[in-house]
Structures are given as structure tokens and as C-alpha cells.
Design a protein around this motif. Structure first.
Motif, PDB file in Angstrom:
ATOM      1  N   VAL A  94       0.842  -1.208   0.000  1.00 56.50           N
ATOM      2  CA  VAL A  94       0.000   0.000   0.000  1.00 56.50           C
ATOM      3  C   VAL A  94       0.871   1.249   0.000  1.00 56.50           C
ATOM      4  N   LYS A  95       1.916   1.226   0.832  1.00 50.65           N
ATOM      5  CA  LYS A  95       2.820   2.377   0.928  1.00 50.65           C
ATOM      6  C   LYS A  95       3.460   2.634  -0.437  1.00 50.65           C
ATOM      7  N   ARG A  96       3.923   1.580  -1.081  1.00 50.84           N
ATOM      8  CA  ARG A  96       4.584   1.706  -2.380  1.00 50.84           C
ATOM      9  C   ARG A  96       3.610   2.236  -3.436  1.00 50.84           C
ATOM     10  N   LEU A  97       2.369   1.777  -3.369  1.00 53.53           N
ATOM     11  CA  LEU A  97       1.374   2.219  -4.350  1.00 53.53           C
ATOM     12  C   LEU A  97       1.008   3.694  -4.129  1.00 53.53           C
ATOM     13  N   GLU A  98       0.989   4.088  -2.836  1.00 51.73           N
ATOM     14  CA  GLU A  98       0.709   5.502  -2.537  1.00 51.73           C
ATOM     15  C   GLU A  98       1.817   6.395  -3.096  1.00 51.73           C
ATOM     16  N   GLU A  99       3.058   5.930  -2.937  1.00 50.93           N
ATOM     17  CA  GLU A  99       4.201   6.677  -3.476  1.00 50.93           C
ATOM     18  C   GLU A  99       4.082   6.808  -4.992  1.00 50.93           C
ATOM     19  N   LEU A 100       3.665   5.695  -5.597  1.00 47.30           N
ATOM     20  CA  LEU A 100       3.519   5.665  -7.056  1.00 47.30           C
ATOM     21  C   LEU A 100       2.453   6.666  -7.510  1.00 47.30           C
ATOM     22  N   LEU A 142       5.051  11.582 -12.954  1.00 46.92           N
ATOM     23  CA  LEU A 142       5.906  11.032 -14.014  1.00 46.92           C
ATOM     24  C   LEU A 142       5.771   9.506 -14.092  1.00 46.92           C
ATOM     25  N   LYS A 143       5.824   8.884 -12.904  1.00 42.18           N
ATOM     26  CA  LYS A 143       5.695   7.414 -12.851  1.00 42.18           C
ATOM     27  C   LYS A 143       4.305   6.983 -13.306  1.00 42.18           C
ATOM     28  N   MET A 144       3.318   7.771 -12.898  1.00 41.89           N
ATOM     29  CA  MET A 144       1.930   7.436 -13.274  1.00 41.89           C
ATOM     30  C   MET A 144       1.738   7.509 -14.783  1.00 41.89           C
ATOM     31  N   SER A 145       2.384   8.502 -15.401  1.00 48.37           N
ATOM     32  CA  SER A 145       2.214   8.632 -16.857  1.00 48.37           C
ATOM     33  C   SER A 145       2.811   7.421 -17.584  1.00 48.37           C
ATOM     34  N   LYS A 146       3.849   6.831 -16.978  1.00 52.85           N
ATOM     35  CA  LYS A 146       4.465   5.643 -17.596  1.00 52.85           C
ATOM     36  C   LYS A 146       3.529   4.429 -17.552  1.00 52.85           C
ATOM     37  N   LEU A 147       2.591   4.469 -16.595  1.00 51.74           N
ATOM     38  CA  LEU A 147       1.663   3.328 -16.472  1.00 51.74           C
ATOM     39  C   LEU A 147       0.588   3.346 -17.564  1.00 51.74           C
ATOM     40  N   ASP A 148       0.407   4.521 -18.147  1.00 53.94           N
ATOM     41  CA  ASP A 148      -0.625   4.670 -19.186  1.00 53.94           C
ATOM     42  C   ASP A 148      -0.116   4.060 -20.503  1.00 53.94           C
ATOM     43  N   ASN A 198      -1.681   2.554 -23.073  1.00 57.75           N
ATOM     44  CA  ASN A 198      -2.372   2.830 -24.341  1.00 57.75           C
ATOM     45  C   ASN A 198      -2.479   4.338 -24.637  1.00 57.75           C
ATOM     46  N   LYS A 199      -1.834   5.125 -23.765  1.00 57.75           N
ATOM     47  CA  LYS A 199      -1.742   6.588 -23.946  1.00 57.75           C
ATOM     48  C   LYS A 199      -3.115   7.263 -24.157  1.00 57.75           C
ATOM     49  N   ASP A 200      -4.106   6.805 -23.407  1.00 60.96           N
ATOM     50  CA  ASP A 200      -5.421   7.455 -23.535  1.00 60.96           C
ATOM     51  C   ASP A 200      -5.629   8.521 -22.443  1.00 60.96           C
ATOM     52  N   GLY A 201      -4.563   8.780 -21.697  1.00 59.64           N
ATOM     53  CA  GLY A 201      -4.626   9.841 -20.691  1.00 59.64           C
ATOM     54  C   GLY A 201      -5.196   9.408 -19.358  1.00 59.64           C
ATOM     55  N   ARG A 202      -5.534   8.143 -19.227  1.00 59.97           N
ATOM     56  CA  ARG A 202      -6.021   7.677 -17.917  1.00 59.97           C
ATOM     57  C   ARG A 202      -5.534   6.242 -17.663  1.00 59.97           C
ATOM     58  N   ILE A 203      -5.497   5.894 -16.355  1.00 62.02           N
ATOM     59  CA  ILE A 203      -5.026   4.551 -15.979  1.00 62.02           C
ATOM     60  C   ILE A 203      -6.257   3.672 -15.803  1.00 62.02           C
ATOM     61  N   ASP A 204      -6.446   2.716 -16.696  1.00 60.52           N
ATOM     62  CA  ASP A 204      -7.612   1.838 -16.541  1.00 60.52           C
ATOM     63  C   ASP A 204      -7.276   0.660 -15.613  1.00 60.52           C
ATOM     64  N   GLN A 205      -8.286  -0.158 -15.330  1.00 60.40           N
ATOM     65  CA  GLN A 205      -8.142  -1.255 -14.364  1.00 60.40           C
ATOM     66  C   GLN A 205      -6.993  -2.202 -14.737  1.00 60.40           C
ATOM     67  N   GLN A 206      -6.918  -2.516 -16.038  1.00 56.60           N
ATOM     68  CA  GLN A 206      -5.894  -3.457 -16.503  1.00 56.60           C
ATOM     69  C   GLN A 206      -4.485  -2.887 -16.268  1.00 56.60           C
ATOM     70  N   GLU A 207      -4.332  -1.594 -16.571  1.00 54.66           N
ATOM     71  CA  GLU A 207      -3.018  -0.949 -16.388  1.00 54.66           C
ATOM     72  C   GLU A 207      -2.662  -0.872 -14.907  1.00 54.66           C
ATOM     73  N   TRP A 208      -3.681  -0.625 -14.081  1.00 55.89           N
ATOM     74  CA  TRP A 208      -3.437  -0.539 -12.631  1.00 55.89           C
ATOM     75  C   TRP A 208      -3.057  -1.911 -12.057  1.00 55.89           C
ATOM     76  N   ASP A 209      -3.746  -2.966 -12.534  1.00 57.15           N
ATOM     77  CA  ASP A 209      -3.406  -4.331 -12.082  1.00 57.15           C
ATOM     78  C   ASP A 209      -1.970  -4.678 -12.461  1.00 57.15           C
ATOM     79  N   LEU A 210      -1.573  -4.267 -13.668  1.00 54.67           N
ATOM     80  CA  LEU A 210      -0.193  -4.517 -14.111  1.00 54.67           C
ATOM     81  C   LEU A 210       0.798  -3.778 -13.213  1.00 54.67           C
TER      82      LEU A 210
END
Lengths: 189, 308
Positions: free
Chosen positions: B197-203, B208-214, B216-228
Motif C-alpha cells: 500500500v505504501k509503495r502504491l501511494e508513493e507511485l 511522471l511514474k503514473m504517466s508511464k503506467l498509461d 495505451n496513452k489514452d490519458g487515464r489509468i484503466d483497471q488493466q493498467e493498474w493491475d499490471l
């Protein structure tokens, strides 16, 4: 050549001794495992006995017409706590199990009781304990079975006879436990 | 006398020692066989503290339920062990020398049967699992996955050697046999959850890190990207735990190496296979070792009688 035969003799004697030590230790371990398995059932039974008065207390408020059912549970609980041998215990547990089954079945007819949070929790806890007890009894019987087979097999039989090891008693489900629960509602007409 | 005996009969003396050791090891295997045979299998629900035998499926402990991947083959698994060796030639002889070895023994996994689940911490266990991957190649011509591993773990300096890669692993949902001690332990699951939880809060607090999770570059983090992302963080936590050699903490009851009872086995063989394998090893050790020891001793006695 004398040295060789002496070495061979000592070597074989050590081998035979080690073999018998392995058998002896194995049998002792099996025997102790049975005692432990029985004690582990007792731990859960104790927990279940502790839950029963709480269950009765909750039920009393709703089931004033089922006094006989509740009294049966109290009596069966007392008999269980006084049981000393495997046979006595299996009979008494059969009675208690049957009485509890009857209570839970009869409770179906009391919607207020069924909806009571405490009753639901106690019912779940007792049912889970029952399942755990059943698993541990099965484990106990497996332990007894392994032991009873071992002490009649060659070469373990020789060590078992020297130690005067006898068959241990299996836990058998009482006849009452196998029968269907007879449910009678005592609601006022 | 002993010097000459040692010179002339070195191999005979060595075989005598091997025979005697084999003889005693045989008895140890016999003891192990009897334990496996005599301890009945418990259910997770009816489990009591102490030495227990369990049979069930291994499943990764992770929030997403996704297992981590083995380093050499990238197989989703609950446990892995890898070994990398290089072939060293000296004169006419050659031998294999270990250059890297690792496992995930610090990471527990669930053992699941029909009645429940319990964490198993493999640290200190005698793990008897079949070799799942073996590859021999010159370092520089290793397949991409292995080259990637070599680069990551600074092994490229061995690229001119012939290397042997071996991997053992327990796949997710694979049926396993465990003989170990059920004991109360520290609350590792809670600690693991807290760290995650702590690590995810930091993320989340790092744009910058959050943008890397996107992805499919649709500007938002969907469930699949968050699970990954969660799976990636869990993999990082695992790697950190491996690198730091930390001992994993555990839930209320855990199956691990006992403090008194040292026997702790994990195997992907069935109980029947284990019993016959241990029986074979015991027989080989006791009879083979015994005969070898007697024969070599007889041979030495004859030599001594003839020469001294």
C-alpha cells in the motif's frame, strides 16, 4: 582374515542394530502421534463446549417452547465433558451432535432467532468447529490405522511384540450420529 | 606402511569411505521414508500445530493473484531456483564451476486444498522438484532471455565460456507435497500488505511514474493498467526481499522449517513416488554402501596381508 571377519561382523551388527532402532523409533513416534492427534481433537471439543452455553443463552430468549431441545444439549454437553475413553467419547459426541442438529433445524421455524446476529455467528462458529473436529478425527483414525498396520507387519511386529504394543481404538461415529434428525416443533397451537 | 598403502590403494580407501557413508546415509533415507509413510495427510482446516503433511496446490501470495516469474524462463511460478555454471578447462580435465545461483525461498506461497489455504515459507526446505529447464551454450550466443538475465545480473564477463543454465520451479496451481512444521508466526501478510500500500501511494503521488503506467496513452489509468502496476510493484518487493535476504513474515499459522523438528520437504512428486524414491535410495545406501564397504575392506586386508 580375522580382522576382515571381525569388521564384517561388527558392520553387520551395527546395520541390524540401526535397523531395529529405526523401527523402534518409528513405532514410538506413531504411538505418540496418536496421543497428540487425540489431544488435538480435545482442544477443539473444549472450544465447542465453551460456545454451547452462549448458544443456549441466545436461543432461550426466542425458543421458550423448545425447552426440551435446549435441555438435551446441556445434558449431552455434560456427558461429553465426563467421557474418558474413545468409546464413551464417540457415543456422547454422537448425542451432542444430534442435539445440535435438531436445534439448528428447529431454529428455522423462528425467524427472529435466525436473524439474530449472535445466533448466526455462533451457528457458523460451531459448524466450523464441527468440520474441524471431523477433519481431526479422520486424521486420528489415519494415525491409528497406520500404527495398527505397522505393529502387525514384519519386521515391525517383532519390535512391537517386545514392547507389548497392542492395537489402538479407532474413533467410530455413533449410530445416533448416522441417523436422520427427528424434528418436532413445539410451537403453541 | 600407511603412506604406501595410501599410494597403492587410494581409490580402494576412497571407496571404503564412500561405502561407509552410503551405508549410514541409507539409514537416514530409511528414516525419512518411514516418516513420509507414517504421517497421515492433514487438511488445512483440521491442521494442528507441529509436524504436518499437506497435499494441495501452490498459489502465489499476491494481491492480484498473479504469480511472479522465474528469472531464466519467465514462467509464472510460486517458487524458483536457478543455477548458472561455467565450464572450466584445466589441462585435459574440465569441470563445472558455479557462477550464479538463487531462489525465491524467502517468498511464501499459499498451499490450497479443498478445505482452505495456508502460507508455506520454503526457506530451509529440502526442495525436491524436477528440473524444468536446462540449456548449454557459449555465453555470447545465449538466447535473448538468458542474455537479458546475464546483463541484468552482471554476468556478461563470462560470455566467452560455455555456460550451463538450469532452472527448477513450482508453477502456479501445481500440485505439491509438503512435510513441515505448522507454527504460529509473525504477521507477514499484514506487513506485506502495508508495504504494498505504501509503495502504491508513493507511485500515485508521482505524476511522471503514473504517466508511464498509461500504456495505451489514452490519458487515464484503466483497471488493466493498474493491475499490471500492482503486479510490477509486488515483483519489485519480491526482488528487494530476495536481494536483502529478508525473512518473510507470516500469517497466523504458517508451514515452515520447525525449531525442534528439522524435517521440511517440498516436492512436486506424489507421496507414492516419494516413498518409492526414498525406498530405493535407502536400499541402495544400505545394501550398496554395505557391500562396497565390506568388499573394499576385504581388498585392503588382502593387500596388507600380502605386502606387510
Amino acid at each position: 582374515m580375522v580382522a576382515f571377519f571381525l569388521f564384517a561382523f561388527v558392520f553387520i551388527v551395527i546395520g541390524v542394530m540401526l535397523y531395529f532402532v529405526a523401527i523402534y523409533n518409528g513405532l514410538i513416534r506413531l504411538s505418540r502421534n496418536i496421543d497428540k492427534a487425540w489431544a488435538n481433537i480435545d482442544v477443539l471439543l473444549k472450544q465447542r463446549y465453551d460456545e454451547i452455553p452462549k448458544l443456549i443463552k441466545v436461543c432461550e430468549g426466542y425458543m421458550q417452547y423448545e425447552k426440551a431441545t435446549l435441555e438435551k444439549i446441556t445434558a449431552a454437553r455434560t456427558t461429553c465433558m465426563q467421557a474418558r475413553t474413545v468409546d464413551q467419547s464417540s457415543k456422547a459426541e454422537g448425542e451432542l451432535g444430534k442435539a445440535l442438529k435438531t436445534l439448528f433445524a428447529v431454529a428455522e421455524n423462528y425467524p427472529d432467532l435466525k436473524a439474530n446476529q449472535n445466533f448466526m455467528q455462533l451457528q457458523q462458529r460451531i459448524s466450523y468447529l464441527e468440520s474441524q473436529i471431523a477433519d481431526r478425527r479422520e486424521f486420528y483414525n489415519d494415525s491409528v490405522n497406520s500404527y495398527n498396520i505397522r505393529i502387525h507387519q514384519i519386521p515391525d511386529m517383532f519390535v512391537a511384540q517386545m514392547l507389548k504394543m497392542a492395537d489402538k481404538e479407532l474413533f467410530k461415529a455413533a449410530e445416533e450420529e448416522k441417523r436422520d434428525v427427528d424434528i418436532k416443533f413445539n410451537l403453541p397451537k | 606402511m600407511f603412506e604406501q598403502l595410501f599410494e597403492d590403494k587410494f581409490y580402494t580407501l576412497a571407496f571404503l569411505v564412500i561405502g561407509v557413508i552410503g551405508f549410514f546415509v541409507g539409514f537416514m533415507r530409511l528414516r525419512r521414508r518411514r516418516m513420509v509413510e507414517n504421517i497421515p495427510t492433514s487438511t488445512v482446516r483440521g491442521l494442528a500445530l507441529g509436524l504436518v503433511e499437506l497435499i494441495g496446490k501452490a498459489r502465489a501470495i499476491s494481491k492480484t493473484g498473479a504469480p511472479f516469474t522465474s528469472p531464466l524462463t519467465g514462467t509464472p511460478c510460486t517458487y524458483y531456483h536457478f543455477l548458472i555454471e561455467r565450464l572450466v578447462r584445466s589441462g585435459r580435465s574440465s569441470h563445472w564451476e558455479k557462477i550464479a545461483e538463487g531462489d525465491s525461498a524467502d517468498c511464501p506461497f499459499w498451499l490450497i486444498d479443498d478445505t482452505g489455504k495456508i502460507p508455506v515459507l520454503p526457506k530451509g526446505a529440502e526442495i525436491d522438484i524436477k528440473l524444468k529447464f536446462q540449456h548449454r551454450t557459449r555465453g555470447r550466443s545465449a538466447p535473448p532471455k538468458l542474455s537479458e538475465f546475464m546483463t541484468k545480473y552482471n554476468l556478461m564477463r563470462y560470455r566467452n565460456y560455455i555456460l550451463s543454465f538450469k532452472e527448477w520451479h513450482i508453477k502456479n496451481e501445481q500440485k505439491i507435497y509438503v512435510l513441515g512444521t505448522a507454527k504460529k508466526s509473525h504477521d507477514f501478510l499484514n506487513q506485506h500488505k502495508k508495504k504494498l500500500v505504501k509503495r502504491l501511494e508513493e507511485l500515485k503521488s508521482d505524476p511522471l511514474k503514473m504517466s508511464k503506467l498509461d500504456l495505451n496513452k489514452d490519458g487515464r489509468i484503466d483497471q488493466q493498467e493498474w493491475d499490471l502496476a500492482i503486479a510490477k510493484v509486488e515483483q519489485e518487493l519480491l526482488e528487494e526481499s530476495l536481494a536483502g535476504g529478508q525473512q518473510a513474515e507470516s500469517a497466523d499459522v504458517i508451514v515452515a522449517k520447525g525449531d525442534v523438528e528439522k524435517l521440511f520437504m517440498i516436492s512436486d512428486s506424489s507421496q507414492k513416488e516419494l516413498i518409492s524414491q526414498l525406498g530405493f535410495e535407502a536400499g541402495l545406501g544400505i545394501i550398496g554402501g554395505g557391500v562396497l564397504a565390506l568388499y573394499t575392506f576385504w581388498s585392503l586386508m588382502r593387500y596388507i596381508c600380502l605386502h606387510f
